[in-house]
Design an enzyme around this catalytic site. Structure first.
Site, mmCIF file in Angstrom:
data_model
loop_
_atom_site.group_PDB
_atom_site.id
_atom_site.type_symbol
_atom_site.label_atom_id
_atom_site.label_comp_id
_atom_site.label_asym_id
_atom_site.label_seq_id
_atom_site.Cartn_x
_atom_site.Cartn_y
_atom_site.Cartn_z
ATOM 1 N N CYS A 212 0.833 -1.192 0.000
ATOM 2 C CA CYS A 212 0.000 0.000 0.000
ATOM 3 C C CYS A 212 0.875 1.252 0.000
ATOM 4 C CB CYS A 212 -0.963 0.000 1.185
ATOM 5 S SG CYS A 212 -0.285 0.577 2.743
ATOM 6 N N GLU A 213 0.407 2.245 -0.726
ATOM 7 C CA GLU A 213 1.203 3.461 -0.883
ATOM 8 C C GLU A 213 1.165 4.345 0.359
ATOM 9 O OE1 GLU A 213 -1.781 6.528 -3.149
ATOM 10 O OE2 GLU A 213 -0.797 5.025 -4.392
ATOM 11 N N HIS B 209 1.354 3.079 3.750
ATOM 12 C CA HIS B 209 2.193 2.561 4.834
ATOM 13 C C HIS B 209 3.301 1.634 4.341
ATOM 14 C CE1 HIS B 209 -1.897 3.307 6.520
ATOM 15 N NE2 HIS B 209 -1.194 3.931 7.451
ATOM 16 N N GLN C 239 -5.741 -0.571 -3.708
ATOM 17 C CA GLN C 239 -6.424 -1.645 -4.430
ATOM 18 C C GLN C 239 -7.434 -1.104 -5.434
ATOM 19 O OE1 GLN C 239 -7.780 -4.923 -1.970
ATOM 20 N NE2 GLN C 239 -9.455 -5.364 -3.369
ATOM 21 N N HIS D 37 -5.185 -6.493 3.631
ATOM 22 C CA HIS D 37 -4.283 -5.345 3.746
ATOM 23 C C HIS D 37 -3.617 -5.376 5.122
ATOM 24 C CE1 HIS D 37 -5.696 -2.849 0.196
ATOM 25 N NE2 HIS D 37 -6.474 -3.924 0.177
ATOM 26 N N CYS E 173 -1.867 -3.239 6.490
ATOM 27 C CA CYS E 173 -1.960 -1.971 7.211
ATOM 28 C C CYS E 173 -3.177 -1.966 8.136
ATOM 29 C CB CYS E 173 -2.017 -0.795 6.242
ATOM 30 S SG CYS E 173 -3.417 -0.830 5.100
#
Length: 214
Positions: A97-98, A100, A138, A166, A168
């Protein structure tokens, strides 16, 4: 590459062409990893960690290798004359994920109804991988896959459904280990034809019911 695909891929070209002049050198990245190790409270020069920065850089190169790939170019070559729905299920992927840089572990289901020509199924899996091996969200990744297939193959319709865990959310923050995110993008006949859409979703139902984190 036609204008539609060029516009679609704007901002998604290989990393080397975008940041050739500003991309840090390997030694700079390794130094940054050593700084992180010190910040975490450990000694980057001790035996167990001395080679860690180099290992991390090699790992990151693999994680983010999608920046060096052209997803549209992967699917340029087509063959055969088919007009029935094509469905590729259970394409496992790992992304980050961009927000975290935490792992996103999931499976993608990709379908399209050709307007005559089809592409090799391995090309569809490679396209998923090319988009996954970038810093992602996503929702954006789902749209990128569908839009690229639509622009390159010009089919009657495209359907993409992704289910992912995810980290995160599961290993930090709210710590919800049983949560997963499902996203979809329907174009053309998949958006307009409710019966075709139900048929596609029924074909991938098993994928959506299984544990993507397993």
């Amino acid at each position: 590459m036609n204008g539609t695909v060029h516009a679609l891929q704007h901002g998604l070209q290989p990393l080397q062409s975008l940041y050739r002049d500003s991309k840090p050198q390997r030694a700079e990245v390794e130094a940054a990893i050593r700084t992180i190790i010190r910040w975490a409270g450990d000694d980057p020069e001790r035996e167990g960690l001395i080679e860690t920065p180099a290992r991390v850089v090699r790992t990151l190169e693999e994680f983010f290798s999608g920046y060096g790939e052209d997803p549209a170019g992967i699917s340029q070559k087509s063959f055969e004359e088919i007009d029935e729905m094509v469905v590729l299920r259970d394409v496992a992927f790992e992304s980050h994920c961009e927000h975290h840089i935490a792992p996103i572990i999931g499976r993608a289901c990709v379908a399209y109804v050709p307007r005559g020509r089809v592409v090799g199924i391995s090309k569809l899996a490679r396209m998923v991988q090319a988009f996954a091996r970038r810093l992602q969200i996503q929702e954006k990744m789902t749209a990128q896959i569908a839009n690229t297939i639509d622009a390159v193959l010009k089919p009657k319709g495209v359907g993409v459904v992704i289910k992912a865990v995810h980290h995160c959310m599961t290993t930090r923050g709210v710590h919800k280990p049983d949560s997963s995110l499902v996203t979809s993008r329907m174009l053309g006949c998949f958006r307009d034809d409710a019966e075709l859409r139900r048929q596609f979703l029924g074909m991938i139902e098993r994928t959506q019911d299984q544990s993507v984190g397993a």
